[in-house]
Design an enzyme around this catalytic site. Structure first.
Site, short mmCIF file in Angstrom:
data_model
loop_
_atom_site.label_atom_id
_atom_site.label_comp_id
_atom_site.label_asym_id
_atom_site.label_seq_id
_atom_site.Cartn_x
_atom_site.Cartn_y
_atom_site.Cartn_z
N ALA A 1 68.09 20.72 57.01
CA ALA A 1 67.70 20.79 55.60
C ALA A 1 68.55 21.07 54.61
CB ALA A 1 66.52 21.92 55.94
N ARG B 1 68.22 12.66 44.20
CA ARG B 1 67.21 11.56 43.72
C ARG B 1 65.97 12.33 43.27
NH1 ARG B 1 66.69 6.92 47.62
NH2 ARG B 1 67.94 8.44 49.12
N ASN C 1 36.13 47.89 29.17
CA ASN C 1 36.76 48.38 30.37
C ASN C 1 38.09 49.10 30.11
OD1 ASN C 1 37.76 45.92 30.32
ND2 ASN C 1 38.27 45.82 32.24
C1 UD1 Z 1 69.49 9.13 58.82
C2 UD1 Z 1 69.98 8.40 60.01
C3 UD1 Z 1 69.07 6.94 60.00
C4 UD1 Z 1 67.76 7.32 59.89
C5 UD1 Z 1 67.32 8.03 58.74
C6 UD1 Z 1 65.83 8.20 58.51
C7 UD1 Z 1 72.23 9.18 60.54
C8 UD1 Z 1 73.61 8.95 60.57
N1 UD1 Z 1 71.41 8.34 59.86
O1 UD1 Z 1 70.11 8.55 57.75
O2 UD1 Z 1 69.68 6.44 61.26
O3 UD1 Z 1 67.24 5.82 59.92
O4 UD1 Z 1 68.09 9.26 58.51
O5 UD1 Z 1 65.60 8.93 57.36
O6 UD1 Z 1 71.62 10.54 61.04
N2 UD1 Z 1 71.32 16.58 56.34
C9 UD1 Z 1 72.16 17.68 56.53
N3 UD1 Z 1 73.24 17.66 56.72
C10 UD1 Z 1 74.22 16.60 56.28
C11 UD1 Z 1 73.29 15.20 56.33
C12 UD1 Z 1 72.19 15.16 56.16
O7 UD1 Z 1 71.43 18.48 56.67
O8 UD1 Z 1 75.51 16.70 56.29
C13 UD1 Z 1 69.92 16.28 56.56
C14 UD1 Z 1 69.33 15.88 55.22
O9 UD1 Z 1 68.84 17.21 54.55
C15 UD1 Z 1 68.06 15.10 55.62
C16 UD1 Z 1 68.54 14.49 57.04
O10 UD1 Z 1 69.64 15.31 57.45
O11 UD1 Z 1 66.97 16.13 56.05
C17 UD1 Z 1 68.74 13.19 56.90
O12 UD1 Z 1 69.92 13.10 56.13
P1 UD1 Z 1 70.08 11.73 55.23
O13 UD1 Z 1 71.26 11.71 54.29
O14 UD1 Z 1 68.90 11.29 54.39
O15 UD1 Z 1 70.20 10.77 56.29
P2 UD1 Z 1 70.33 9.06 56.01
O16 UD1 Z 1 71.36 8.54 55.48
O17 UD1 Z 1 69.01 8.48 55.37
#
Ligand code: UD1
Ligand code: MG
Length: 452
Positions: free
Chosen positions: A7, A13, A381
């Site tokens: 998280a 966005r 009151n």
């Molecule tokens: C990730 C997956 C992808 C998957 C997708 C699904 C990886 C490399 N890729 O991509 O295969 O299809 O999710 O939605 O894992 N987060 C952190 N710290 C970080 C980066 C992310 O806590 O340094 C958390 C974000 O808050 C989020 C989740 O991890 O809750 C996913 O991160 P996000 O950057 O959305 O990953 P995607 O690039 O979408």
């Protein structure tokens, strides 16, 4: 197992100062949904990896059973999980969830954990439009060999429709080694958690997949558009649950639940109602259109007409309330009480069979049984510094436009004449009236404009 909830992401966005995982669905933070679901799995350790909006995230989600791991810089999902390594308990499996994917069911996660026994498992889904997701790469025999991120994928790999939801169950004992060996030499310069899949394959461990019952279980929130879509989906699900349980809804698309609603049989809810906190509707309760109920108990057979607003109130059985009634905290209505339009009640008990049908303010009062509160009655009151109570005993009749200047008591069976300003106790059984006597001036003429 351990549960680690990622998280730390910023959520650019969302265009908001509120950290993404604290945005609400059904009145509850996204990450709180995930935490609540995780708890249903009884994890040995529950760890939240936080970063962006750190203090706000920690203080909003704080609970005794949550361990915190800070990821100061967001260097990727693999790096994020690595921050939780020191906190992991010894359980065989570690389940990774995302703080912005709120609606996954515990049943689906149990299936995923089952599939991951002795190896690694990935929650995957087939999407008509897999754009943006990591793709599940399988070999000729259908075995998973790796996950490839869209930005690193070949055109052929991009055509794969089976995607990684991000939710995985992993062998805890391998994680330190695997996460330590991740490289960030990829299109995004990030440490990808998804790269552990190929490491598991190399190690000869079984890699299996599980699928959710429905696609909405694995939808994440990146924008207000997606937040709104997920909200509607979740509300549809909740409405359907009510219908299945026997509640009649005028329109399942027009109800908003932001808490826990419990109900008896033959309850009816009209359109546009909002339920917050804990609401209990007993058998045969009817809620009219456009009502807001927060932390309210309603007794059997009570009918609530349109446009009512109740908070922290208890309503007895067979009541008739509204339209346009406002019940504020501390309101307790007995059986068969009638409260009509533009009546506000606060911190007041009203006993069985009493009525306040029009235009009244009743605050800090105890009203007995079978009392009639006339239109325009006000309990005064508040003296500017302190609140005082008004006591009205059984069978009192309060005439219209009466002010009861508290503290004051109206004795059993008393009648207050219309227009009375009651500053002293009214004795039981008698008529008390504070009006000046009516006079008619026969010679009186209306003023007329002076002639020019
Ligand atoms: C990730 C997956 C992808 C998957 C997708 C699904 C990886 C490399 N890729 O991509 O295969 O299809 O999710 O939605 O894992 N987060 C952190 N710290 C970080 C980066 C992310 O806590 O340094 C958390 C974000 O808050 C989020 C989740 O991890 O809750 C996913 O991160 P996000 O950057 O959305 O990953 P995607 O690039 O979408
Ligand atoms: Mg994402």
């Amino acid at each position: 197992m351990n549960v680690v909830i990622l998280a730390a992401g910023q959520g650019k966005r969302m265009h908001s100062n509120l950290p993404k995982v604290l945005h609400p669905v059904a009145g509850k933070a996204l990450a709180q949904h995930v935490i609540d679901t995780a708890r249903l799995l009884s994890p040995e350790r529950l760890i939240v990896v936080y970063g962006h909006g750190g203090e706000a995230v920690r203080s909003t989600l704080a609970a005794a059973d949550i361990l915190w791991a800070e990821q100061a810089r967001q260097l990727g999902t693999g790096h994020a999980l690595a921050q939780a390594l020191p906190q992991l308990g010894g359980s065989a499996q570690t389940l990774v969830l995302y703080g912005d994917v709120p609606l996954t069911t515990p049943e689906t996660l149990k299936r995923l954990l089952q599939a991951g026994r002795g190896g690694l498992s990935i929650l995957t889904v087939d999407l008509a439009d897999p754009g943006g997701y990591g793709r599940i790469v399988r070999d000729g025999s259908g075995q998973v060999v790796s996950i490839v991120e869209e930005k690193d994928a070949t055109p052929e790999q991009r055509a794969i429709r089976e995607v990684n939801t991000g939710i995985m169950a992993m062998p805890t004992a391998r994680l330190a080694e695997w996460l330590g060996s991740l490289k960030n030499n990829n299109a995004q310069g990030e440490y990808y958690l998804t790269d552990v899949v190929a490491l598991a394959v190399d190690a000869g461990l079984p890699v299996r997949t599980a699928q959710p019952e429905a696609e909405w279980e694995v939808l994440g929130v990146n924008s207000k558009v997606q937040l709104a879509e997920l909200e509607r989906q979740h509300q549809r699900n909740l409405a359907e649950r009510l219908l299945v349980a026997g509640v009649r809804l005028a329109d399942p698309a027009r109800i908003d639940m932001r808490g826990a609603l419990s109900h008896g049989r033959d309850v009816f809810i009209d359109v546009g109602c909002v339920f917050e906190g804990g609401v209990e509707l007993a058998d045969a309760v009817e809620v009219g259109p456009y009502c807001v109920l927060k932390n309210v108990k309603v007794g059997a057979g009570t009918r609530i007409a349109a446009f009512c607003h109740f908070e922290d109130a208890v309503i007895g059985p067979d009541g008739v309330i509204g339209p346009y009634a406002r019940l504020r905290p501390g309101t307790e209505l007995g059986p068969e009480v009638h409260v009509g339009n533009f009546v506000e009640i606060k911190n007041t008990r009203i006993a069985a069979g009493s009525k306040a049908n029009h235009l009244a303010y009743i605050g800090d009062a105890d009203i007995g049984r079978r009392v009639n509160v006339g239109a325009g009655t006000i309990t005064c009151n508040y003296d500017g510094a302190n609140k005082h109570r008004t006591i009205v005993e059984d069978d009192v009749f309060i005439g219209s436009d009466t002010q009861l200047v508290a503290p004051v008591t109206v004795g059993r069976g008393a009648t207050l004449g219309a227009g009375t300003t009651l500053t002293k106790d009214a004795p039981p059984g008698a008529l008390t009236v504070s009006r000046s006597r009516q006079v008619t001036l026969t010679g009186w003429k209306r003023p007329a404009k002076a002639k020019p």
